[in-house]
Design an enzyme around this catalytic site. Sequence first.
Site, mmCIF file in Angstrom:
data_model
loop_
_atom_site.group_PDB
_atom_site.id
_atom_site.type_symbol
_atom_site.label_atom_id
_atom_site.label_comp_id
_atom_site.label_asym_id
_atom_site.label_seq_id
_atom_site.Cartn_x
_atom_site.Cartn_y
_atom_site.Cartn_z
ATOM 1 N N SER A 177 0.805 -1.218 0.000
ATOM 2 C CA SER A 177 0.000 0.000 0.000
ATOM 3 C C SER A 177 0.838 1.268 0.000
ATOM 4 O O SER A 177 0.300 2.365 0.054
ATOM 5 C CB SER A 177 -0.948 0.005 1.204
ATOM 6 O OG SER A 177 -0.222 -0.033 2.412
ATOM 7 N N THR A 218 -1.637 3.978 3.907
ATOM 8 C CA THR A 218 -0.737 5.112 3.883
ATOM 9 C C THR A 218 0.221 4.991 5.048
ATOM 10 O O THR A 218 -0.123 4.400 6.058
ATOM 11 C CB THR A 218 -1.566 6.414 4.101
ATOM 12 O OG1 THR A 218 -2.598 6.465 3.141
ATOM 13 C CG2 THR A 218 -0.713 7.658 4.014
ATOM 14 N N THR A 250 1.942 7.163 -0.120
ATOM 15 C CA THR A 250 1.088 6.001 -0.385
ATOM 16 C C THR A 250 1.105 5.636 -1.863
ATOM 17 O O THR A 250 1.441 6.462 -2.716
ATOM 18 C CB THR A 250 -0.366 6.313 0.037
ATOM 19 O OG1 THR A 250 -1.159 5.144 -0.081
ATOM 20 C CG2 THR A 250 -0.970 7.410 -0.818
ATOM 21 N N ARG A 306 -7.133 8.369 -10.095
ATOM 22 C CA ARG A 306 -7.645 8.639 -8.748
ATOM 23 C C ARG A 306 -6.518 9.096 -7.827
ATOM 24 O O ARG A 306 -5.434 8.527 -7.802
ATOM 25 C CB ARG A 306 -8.300 7.383 -8.179
ATOM 26 C CG ARG A 306 -8.887 7.561 -6.765
ATOM 27 C CD ARG A 306 -7.946 7.139 -5.679
ATOM 28 N NE ARG A 306 -8.556 7.240 -4.336
ATOM 29 C CZ ARG A 306 -7.912 7.041 -3.200
ATOM 30 N NH1 ARG A 306 -6.631 6.710 -3.217
ATOM 31 N NH2 ARG A 306 -8.535 7.164 -2.043
ATOM 32 N N VAL A 307 -6.797 10.137 -7.057
ATOM 33 C CA VAL A 307 -5.863 10.644 -6.058
ATOM 34 C C VAL A 307 -6.603 10.743 -4.733
ATOM 35 O O VAL A 307 -7.723 11.255 -4.677
ATOM 36 C CB VAL A 307 -5.307 12.025 -6.461
ATOM 37 C CG1 VAL A 307 -4.471 12.619 -5.327
ATOM 38 C CG2 VAL A 307 -4.478 11.919 -7.737
ATOM 39 N N THR A 328 -5.144 8.359 7.744
ATOM 40 C CA THR A 328 -5.008 7.051 7.137
ATOM 41 C C THR A 328 -6.402 6.523 6.823
ATOM 42 O O THR A 328 -7.386 6.949 7.423
ATOM 43 C CB THR A 328 -4.268 6.085 8.083
ATOM 44 O OG1 THR A 328 -4.051 4.835 7.439
ATOM 45 C CG2 THR A 328 -5.042 5.854 9.366
ATOM 46 N N GLY A 329 -6.499 5.604 5.872
ATOM 47 C CA GLY A 329 -7.796 5.043 5.529
ATOM 48 C C GLY A 329 -8.330 5.558 4.209
ATOM 49 O O GLY A 329 -7.562 5.895 3.304
#
Length: 345
Positions: free
Chosen positions: A85, A200, A218, A228-229, A251-252
């Site tokens: 990741s 991340t 990440t 996608r960002v 994070t997530g």
Amino acid sequence: MPNRRNFLKASLLGASASMLAWGGKLAAAPTRAGAKATAARVVSTWDFGIAANQAAWAVLGKGGNALDAVETGVQVPESDLKNHSVGKGGYPDRDGHVTLDASIMDADGSCGAVAALEHIEHPISVARRVMERTPHVLLVGEGALQFALEQGFKKQNLLTPEAEQAWHEWRKTAKYQPSINSEVRDYGTGLPGGANNHDTIGMLAIDAHGRLAGACTTSGMAWKLRGRVGDSPIIGAGLYVDGEVGAATSTGVGEEVIRNAGSFLVVELMRQGRSPQEACKEAVMRIVRKRREASKTLQVGFLAMNRDGEAGAYAIQHGFAYAVCDAQKQDALIPAQSVYRTSYS
């Protein structure tokens, strides 16, 4: 007695000399007024933050500055082929391209970021070059790659055989569904499909001079739409640092963080007097209140540190943890409190 015109002229010449001494950049902001020597400390998200913290501590423990520490620290997971990741080992988008996002920020508000960057192993270092060598904050896609190559970074293939195999397995069903806490449950297993499909590393540090800095990097969600960002390279979303108050990272699921300018919110809540954990909790609860049903199946966590080095975290789902390293704790992993208590590990 010198007149006002001569005084202004002398002041401008002095300022120009200072800028030249710093390679064209303004000198770093001094430690806050009246500050005493601070115990250096570094914190970062998830269990892979332990190794990252050790690298950062190699800088901080010798009296180095926080900005160098966070850049050095997050390079560890960026190079870890078992981490799917972050960085070089990251899983690709649905078209098979590994794209990386990163941001870095100093105590005085200086910041830089890159998004949708391909072929460069250390996006965090490119982000720092954006901060220090351009008038911009964020470079993306082909432009970010062009800049990196001009700065001497080496182009390479980031799609590892393991990640490519996982991508081919995923294409058999092409089902896209981020997994809660996959970074804990499947880290290092190399499982295909939903395993390790997003996360991340966010890192915050304070050095012995009381100066804060942060970094976030990440490879984004695996199997994402091309282009996608997430929140990681967005200053104020995935990362925010204010040397007078504190720093925060997230994070997530990045979309949820962006919608709430999450890390900026955490810092502003600390400015109002809340502790790092209290600030993180309120930022999480704002997401939950707005997205109550959706929040039951997604993960967002915040990690914060105030200007005194106190750290805290909070998450939507049980299972988020953060790593701490200082002169007393070299490899501590602290579980964060959460809204929902169900274990997904």
